[in-house]
Enzyme design. Structure first.
Site, PDB file in Angstrom:
ATOM      1  N   ASP A  38      50.382  52.774  38.641  1.00  0.00           N
ATOM      2  CA  ASP A  38      50.574  52.087  38.206  1.00  0.00           C
ATOM      3  C   ASP A  38      51.931  50.776  38.133  1.00  0.00           C
ATOM      4  OD1 ASP A  38      50.644  48.942  35.846  1.00  0.00           O
ATOM      5  OD2 ASP A  38      48.989  50.244  34.659  1.00  0.00           O
ATOM      6  N   ASP A  59      51.805  49.079  42.850  1.00  0.00           N
ATOM      7  CA  ASP A  59      50.855  48.114  43.429  1.00  0.00           C
ATOM      8  C   ASP A  59      48.992  48.331  44.363  1.00  0.00           C
ATOM      9  OD1 ASP A  59      49.199  46.089  43.726  1.00  0.00           O
ATOM     10  OD2 ASP A  59      50.924  44.178  43.591  1.00  0.00           O
ATOM     11  N   SER A 134      31.958  46.546  34.494  1.00  0.00           N
ATOM     12  CA  SER A 134      31.855  45.751  33.612  1.00  0.00           C
ATOM     13  C   SER A 134      30.331  45.145  32.939  1.00  0.00           C
ATOM     14  CB  SER A 134      32.852  44.029  33.820  1.00  0.00           C
ATOM     15  OG  SER A 134      33.048  43.628  32.575  1.00  0.00           O
ATOM     16  N   TYR A 147      36.247  36.883  38.947  1.00  0.00           N
ATOM     17  CA  TYR A 147      36.068  38.599  38.043  1.00  0.00           C
ATOM     18  C   TYR A 147      34.720  38.605  38.410  1.00  0.00           C
ATOM     19  CZ  TYR A 147      36.458  41.771  34.053  1.00  0.00           C
ATOM     20  OH  TYR A 147      36.288  42.893  33.439  1.00  0.00           O
ATOM     21  N   LYS A 151      33.482  41.928  40.434  1.00  0.00           N
ATOM     22  CA  LYS A 151      32.456  43.220  39.040  1.00  0.00           C
ATOM     23  C   LYS A 151      31.468  43.628  39.467  1.00  0.00           C
ATOM     24  CE  LYS A 151      36.210  44.861  36.666  1.00  0.00           C
ATOM     25  NZ  LYS A 151      36.869  45.116  36.899  1.00  0.00           N
TER      26      LYS A 151
END
Ligand SMILES: NC(=O)c1ccc[n+]([C@@H]2O[C@H](COP(=O)([O-])OP(=O)(O)OC[C@H]3O[C@@H](n4cnc5c(N)ncnc54)[C@H](O)[C@@H]3O)[C@@H](O)[C@H]2O)c1
Length: 264
Positions: A38, A59, A134, A147, A151
């Site tokens: 992370d 990153d 998602s 987004y 996804k």
């Protein structure tokens, strides 16, 4: 059915918060050795150590740093490619910067994570990868153009990776959460005006918790899913099955942040 990873090594990207944290905790509880990747500002070492594993500040958009992070963990059995972000923007007004940033994290970052993990898994002829996609992989929720594109895009990575990595004993699947309560979505969970119409289209009448998504991820990376690859497991309370509102007044009522039958 008891899942026990018996010390197998798992990497969870974006593992300090939300869904990633729940996956890391669930894996550690099932005896996996967990390394959390992370951002530095999230102090991944702290949580990793508290789980009896490790944490590496990296990153995932930075290819050289990501490769160096993978080089520190030569044995990898499981990858949860989970780190992601959501930046608002419509077809009309999304900025170049927000588009590029979203692609860099949600698509390029996921691809790179899987590429480096697959290279380490290939000679060992085993491994399991789960991608956090998602429900927006399939629908067009407004104001999330970048987004939604990423996804949907990770399903292309999923299918190609499952196809190419299968011969090496590496399985690749995705979890596809609906609205789950994390810091990404907390603003909505605190707003009943938003939740009431939103949850009307969810057969289970409520949003989800990170642990409910983590349970699906743990199943998919475990031996219990030994014949499953290239699959997407939707964890959305049934939202994608509901074309029109499931819940209607006065037969139903919205109470305490969820829909229930008026008689209950
Ligand atoms: N919360 C939801 O309703 C929901 C629904 C569907 C899918 N998802 C997906 O689940 C995943 C996790 O989201 P969340 O809701 O837990 O969000 P979150 O913000 O709580 O957690 C995301 C984590 O990813 C890390 N991260 C972000 N950019 C990174 C980078 N460049 N390198 C390394 N780490 C980075 C963050 O520091 C954070 O720890 C994302 O891929 C998100 O798109 C979330």
């Amino acid at each position: 059915m008891r899942i026990d990873f018996g010390g197998r090594h798992a990497i969870v990207t974006g593992g300090v918060n939300g869904i990633g944290k729940a996956i890391a905790l669930a894996l550690a509880t099932a005896n996996a050795r967990v390394t959390i990747f992370d951002l530095d500002r999230e102090s991944p070492q702290e949580l990793g150590k508290s789980l009896g594993g490790n944490g590496i500040a990296v990153d995932i958009t930075n290819r050289a740093s990501l490769e160096a992070a993978f080089a520190l963990v030569p044995e990898i059995d499981i990858l949860a490619a989970n780190a992601g972000t959501a930046i608002g923007g419509t077809v009309f007004d999304a900025t170049q910067e927000s588009w590029d940033r979203t692609i860099a994290i949600n698509l390029t970052g996921v691809f790179q994570s899987i590429q480096f993990a697959a290279r380490l898994m290939k000679p060992r002829r085993r491994g399991s990868i789960v991608i956090t996609a998602s429900t927006n992989s399939y629908d067009g929720e407004e104001n999330l153009i970048a987004y939604n594109a990423t996804k949907a895009g990770v399903l292309g990575i999923l299918h190609t990776a499952a196809n190419e990595l299968g011969p090496y004993g590496i399985r690749v699947n995705s979890i596809n959460p609906g609205l789950i309560r994390t810091r990404l979505t907390d603003q909505y969970f605190n707003d009943p005006e938003y939740l009431k119409p939103y949850f009307q289209g969810i057969p289970l009448g409520r949003g989800g918790q990170p642990e409910e998504v983590a349970a699906a991820a743990v199943f998919l990376v475990s031996e219990q899913a030994s014949y499953i690859t290239g699959a997407s497991l939707v964890v959305d309370g049934g939202q994608l099955t509901s074309k029109f509102a499931t819940w209607k007044e006065p037969q139903s009522k919205f109470e305490d942040g969820k829909w229930k039958l008026a008689s209950d």
